[in-house]
Scaffold this motif. Structure first.
Motif, PDB file in Angstrom:
ATOM      1  N   ALA A 142     -17.497  17.863  -6.283  1.00 36.94           N
ATOM      2  CA  ALA A 142     -17.080  16.632  -6.949  1.00 36.94           C
ATOM      3  C   ALA A 142     -15.888  16.899  -7.877  1.00 36.94           C
ATOM      4  N   VAL A 143     -15.912  18.023  -8.558  1.00 33.47           N
ATOM      5  CA  VAL A 143     -14.786  18.374  -9.423  1.00 33.47           C
ATOM      6  C   VAL A 143     -13.534  18.602  -8.578  1.00 33.47           C
ATOM      7  N   PHE A 144     -13.701  19.304  -7.456  1.00 33.61           N
ATOM      8  CA  PHE A 144     -12.563  19.538  -6.577  1.00 33.61           C
ATOM      9  C   PHE A 144     -12.002  18.217  -6.052  1.00 33.61           C
ATOM     10  N   ARG A 191     -11.950  15.425  -7.508  1.00 31.10           N
ATOM     11  CA  ARG A 191     -11.200  14.748  -8.570  1.00 31.10           C
ATOM     12  C   ARG A 191      -9.764  15.243  -8.628  1.00 31.10           C
ATOM     13  N   TRP A 192      -9.529  16.452  -8.118  1.00 32.62           N
ATOM     14  CA  TRP A 192      -8.173  17.008  -8.111  1.00 32.62           C
ATOM     15  C   TRP A 192      -7.332  16.450  -6.974  1.00 32.62           C
ATOM     16  N   ALA A 193      -7.931  15.826  -5.989  1.00 35.51           N
ATOM     17  CA  ALA A 193      -7.223  15.394  -4.777  1.00 35.51           C
ATOM     18  C   ALA A 193      -5.990  14.539  -5.065  1.00 35.51           C
ATOM     19  N   PRO A 194      -6.062  13.551  -5.934  1.00 32.26           N
ATOM     20  CA  PRO A 194      -4.851  12.753  -6.171  1.00 32.26           C
ATOM     21  C   PRO A 194      -3.709  13.554  -6.809  1.00 32.26           C
ATOM     22  N   HIS A 195      -4.051  14.631  -7.510  1.00 28.83           N
ATOM     23  CA  HIS A 195      -3.043  15.397  -8.239  1.00 28.83           C
ATOM     24  C   HIS A 195      -2.503  16.595  -7.454  1.00 28.83           C
ATOM     25  N   PHE A 246      -5.095  19.935   0.192  1.00 29.72           N
ATOM     26  CA  PHE A 246      -5.699  21.270   0.189  1.00 29.72           C
ATOM     27  C   PHE A 246      -7.044  21.259  -0.534  1.00 29.72           C
ATOM     28  N   VAL A 247      -7.193  20.337  -1.445  1.00 29.53           N
ATOM     29  CA  VAL A 247      -8.434  20.240  -2.209  1.00 29.53           C
ATOM     30  C   VAL A 247      -9.607  19.904  -1.289  1.00 29.53           C
ATOM     31  N   GLY A 248      -9.344  19.238  -0.166  1.00 24.72           N
ATOM     32  CA  GLY A 248     -10.411  18.964   0.800  1.00 24.72           C
ATOM     33  C   GLY A 248     -11.019  20.244   1.341  1.00 24.72           C
TER      34      GLY A 248
END
Length: 82
Positions: free
Chosen positions: A4-6, A8-12, A16-18
């Motif tokens: 879930a924390v990872f 949250r980084w997706a838009p930023h 690769f966060v996937g």
């Protein structure tokens, strides 16, 4: 929780966060799937009054957590904010 924390980084930090979230999900699913077997061994060890250490599972989990941490640090340092 880590996935879930990872996410949250997706838009930023991009897509690769996937990969990070997928890796965290795989670690969690593997731990959950092997839980019953580990509990069964623990109960048998208590009944036999001899419980061997599960070194392989501890080292595997530690390596997985370290790999996720390194991937997260890599993402923060080398992927620019969008």
């Amino acid at each position: 929780m880590a996935a879930a924390v990872f996410l949250r980084w997706a838009p930023h930090h991009g897509t690769f966060v996937g990969l990070l979230a997928g890796a965290a999900l795989c670690v969690a699913l593997t731990s959950n799937v092997t839980r019953k077997r580990r509990f069964r061994r623990a109960v048998q060890g208590i009944n036999d009054e001899s419980l061997p250490a599960s070194t392989a599972s501890v080292l595997t989990l530690a390596a997985s957590v370290a790999a996720l941490a390194l991937m997260g640090i890599y993402t923060l340092l080398f992927f620019p904010l969008a």
